[in-house]
Design a protein around this motif. Sequence first.
Motif, PDB file in Angstrom:
ATOM      1  N   ASP A 232       0.835  -1.185   0.000  1.00 24.86           N
ATOM      2  CA  ASP A 232       0.000   0.000   0.000  1.00 24.86           C
ATOM      3  C   ASP A 232       0.879   1.247   0.000  1.00 24.86           C
ATOM      4  N   ALA A 233       0.459   2.251  -0.779  1.00 28.19           N
ATOM      5  CA  ALA A 233       1.205   3.507  -0.786  1.00 28.19           C
ATOM      6  C   ALA A 233       1.209   4.094   0.621  1.00 28.19           C
ATOM      7  N   LEU A 234       2.381   4.498   1.077  1.00 25.06           N
ATOM      8  CA  LEU A 234       2.488   5.056   2.413  1.00 25.06           C
ATOM      9  C   LEU A 234       1.670   6.332   2.515  1.00 25.06           C
ATOM     10  N   HIS A 235       0.795   6.377   3.480  1.00 30.51           N
ATOM     11  CA  HIS A 235      -0.022   7.567   3.626  1.00 30.51           C
ATOM     12  C   HIS A 235       0.826   8.787   3.948  1.00 30.51           C
ATOM     13  N   ALA A 236       1.658   8.690   4.998  1.00 30.74           N
ATOM     14  CA  ALA A 236       2.430   9.850   5.425  1.00 30.74           C
ATOM     15  C   ALA A 236       3.417  10.297   4.357  1.00 30.74           C
ATOM     16  N   PHE A 237       4.133   9.356   3.779  1.00 34.23           N
ATOM     17  CA  PHE A 237       5.166   9.713   2.807  1.00 34.23           C
ATOM     18  C   PHE A 237       4.566  10.263   1.518  1.00 34.23           C
ATOM     19  N   SER A 238       3.584   9.561   0.954  1.00 34.58           N
ATOM     20  CA  SER A 238       2.961  10.042  -0.273  1.00 34.58           C
ATOM     21  C   SER A 238       2.182  11.323  -0.015  1.00 34.58           C
ATOM     22  N   PHE A 239       1.520  11.396   1.143  1.00 29.31           N
ATOM     23  CA  PHE A 239       0.799  12.618   1.497  1.00 29.31           C
ATOM     24  C   PHE A 239       1.737  13.814   1.552  1.00 29.31           C
ATOM     25  N   ALA A 240       2.913  13.623   2.148  1.00 29.95           N
ATOM     26  CA  ALA A 240       3.866  14.720   2.289  1.00 29.95           C
ATOM     27  C   ALA A 240       4.248  15.322   0.952  1.00 29.95           C
ATOM     28  N   HIS A 241       4.431  14.467  -0.038  1.00 27.90           N
ATOM     29  CA  HIS A 241       4.906  14.949  -1.338  1.00 27.90           C
ATOM     30  C   HIS A 241       3.777  15.332  -2.281  1.00 27.90           C
ATOM     31  N   ASN A 242       2.633  14.705  -2.128  1.00 28.68           N
ATOM     32  CA  ASN A 242       1.500  15.071  -2.973  1.00 28.68           C
ATOM     33  C   ASN A 242       0.879  16.402  -2.569  1.00 28.68           C
ATOM     34  N   THR A 243       1.102  16.807  -1.314  1.00 27.36           N
ATOM     35  CA  THR A 243       0.503  18.047  -0.818  1.00 27.36           C
ATOM     36  C   THR A 243       1.551  19.104  -0.484  1.00 27.36           C
ATOM     37  N   LYS A 244       2.781  18.896  -0.870  1.00 29.13           N
ATOM     38  CA  LYS A 244       3.853  19.844  -0.558  1.00 29.13           C
ATOM     39  C   LYS A 244       3.478  21.238  -1.064  1.00 29.13           C
ATOM     40  N   PRO A 245       3.588  22.269  -0.211  1.00 26.33           N
ATOM     41  CA  PRO A 245       3.184  23.627  -0.613  1.00 26.33           C
ATOM     42  C   PRO A 245       4.222  24.274  -1.524  1.00 26.33           C
ATOM     43  N   THR A 246       4.263  23.792  -2.739  1.00 26.87           N
ATOM     44  CA  THR A 246       5.303  24.193  -3.692  1.00 26.87           C
ATOM     45  C   THR A 246       5.327  25.693  -3.941  1.00 26.87           C
ATOM     46  N   PHE A 247       4.144  26.296  -4.102  1.00 26.35           N
ATOM     47  CA  PHE A 247       4.099  27.730  -4.398  1.00 26.35           C
ATOM     48  C   PHE A 247       4.700  28.539  -3.259  1.00 26.35           C
ATOM     49  N   ALA A 248       4.370  28.165  -2.014  1.00 29.97           N
ATOM     50  CA  ALA A 248       4.908  28.886  -0.855  1.00 29.97           C
ATOM     51  C   ALA A 248       6.426  28.747  -0.791  1.00 29.97           C
ATOM     52  N   ILE A 249       6.928  27.532  -1.052  1.00 27.09           N
ATOM     53  CA  ILE A 249       8.382  27.299  -1.036  1.00 27.09           C
ATOM     54  C   ILE A 249       9.067  28.111  -2.124  1.00 27.09           C
ATOM     55  N   GLU A 250       8.489  28.126  -3.323  1.00 29.44           N
ATOM     56  CA  GLU A 250       9.077  28.889  -4.426  1.00 29.44           C
ATOM     57  C   GLU A 250       9.094  30.380  -4.115  1.00 29.44           C
ATOM     58  N   SER A 251       8.025  30.877  -3.491  1.00 27.36           N
ATOM     59  CA  SER A 251       7.969  32.305  -3.144  1.00 27.36           C
ATOM     60  C   SER A 251       9.090  32.672  -2.183  1.00 27.36           C
ATOM     61  N   LEU A 252       9.322  31.815  -1.176  1.00 27.87           N
ATOM     62  CA  LEU A 252      10.379  32.087  -0.213  1.00 27.87           C
ATOM     63  C   LEU A 252      11.765  31.963  -0.845  1.00 27.87           C
ATOM     64  N   PHE A 253      11.944  30.957  -1.681  1.00 26.49           N
ATOM     65  CA  PHE A 253      13.233  30.805  -2.366  1.00 26.49           C
ATOM     66  C   PHE A 253      13.541  32.049  -3.195  1.00 26.49           C
ATOM     67  N   ASN A 254      12.563  32.514  -3.979  1.00 25.21           N
ATOM     68  CA  ASN A 254      12.788  33.673  -4.846  1.00 25.21           C
ATOM     69  C   ASN A 254      13.115  34.925  -4.053  1.00 25.21           C
ATOM     70  N   ALA A 255      12.436  35.091  -2.909  1.00 24.17           N
ATOM     71  CA  ALA A 255      12.642  36.294  -2.116  1.00 24.17           C
ATOM     72  C   ALA A 255      13.931  36.250  -1.307  1.00 24.17           C
ATOM     73  N   LEU A 256      14.291  35.059  -0.803  1.00 29.00           N
ATOM     74  CA  LEU A 256      15.405  34.944   0.132  1.00 29.00           C
ATOM     75  C   LEU A 256      16.751  34.643  -0.520  1.00 29.00           C
TER      76      LEU A 256
END
Length: 232
Positions: free
Chosen positions: A12-36
Motif C-alpha cells: 500500500d502507498a504510504l499515507h504519510a510519505f505520499s501525502f507529504a509529497h503530494n501536498t507539498k506547498p510548492t508555491f509557498a516554497i518557491e515564493s520564499l526561495f525567490n525572495a530569500l
Amino acid sequence: MFTLHVDDSIGDALHAFSFAHNTKPTFAIESLFNALSPAGKPFDLPQGKTYLLNPDRESAGIILLEHGICSVCHAGNDLFISSMFSPSILGLVDGYSIFYDVPARPRHYLYAETLCYGKFVPLNDFVRICDEQNLWHDVARILAHRLMVMSAREEELVGVDSYLKVRTMLIELNAYPDEYRQQIQVLSFVQRRTNISRSRVLAILSELRKGEYITIDNGKLVAIHQKLPAAF
C-alpha cells in the motif's frame, strides 16, 4: 522537486510519505526561495555529516535546501523527526525559538542522507525580508503542512511492532529516486528512523532477502520485488 515512485504492486502507498509529497506547498516554497535567495550564502553538508540548527543568535539562520535529502533529528537524544527533500526551507522552528528567546527551547540538527547544498540566510535578513514582502502566510503554510505530515507519520509508526516499522521504512526508501536511494545505507536509514536494534533490523532484512522480497547490494536497497508481508 523529485518525482515520487510508489509501486502499488509491492504494498500500500504510504499515507504519510505520499501525502507529504503530494501536498507539498510548492508555491509557498518557491515564493520564499525567490525572495530569500539573493540574501543567501552558499551552504553545503556532505553525506553523513550533521549540522546543528541555530546554535546561537549570532550564527542563526534559515537554510534553503536546493539539492539533497536530510533528516531532522532531536539534538538531545538523536530521535528522528522527519525527512526533508529539496527544495525545502529548513530551520524555521529553531529560528523562531532563538529569535524570540524561548526558554529551554528544543534543539535540532540535520543529518545529510545524501550530499546537501543550497543557501544560508541569516536570521535577521530572513525576518526583515518576510516583513518587507509579506511572506508570513507562506511560512505558515509550510509549517502547517509539516504538522499534518508528522501527525500522519505517527499513525504509521507509533504503537506498531518492529517489523511494521521496518516495512514502512523500506517502502519509503524504495520510493526515492535512484540517484538518492543508491547513496543511502538501508540499515542505518532504518535504524535512525525507528531506534530498533541493529541485530533486529538485520534479522528482518535477512529474512526478506531469503524470501526474495527485496534485493540489497553493498548495503543499498536495489528493489522490492513483491508486496511485503503484513506480518513477520
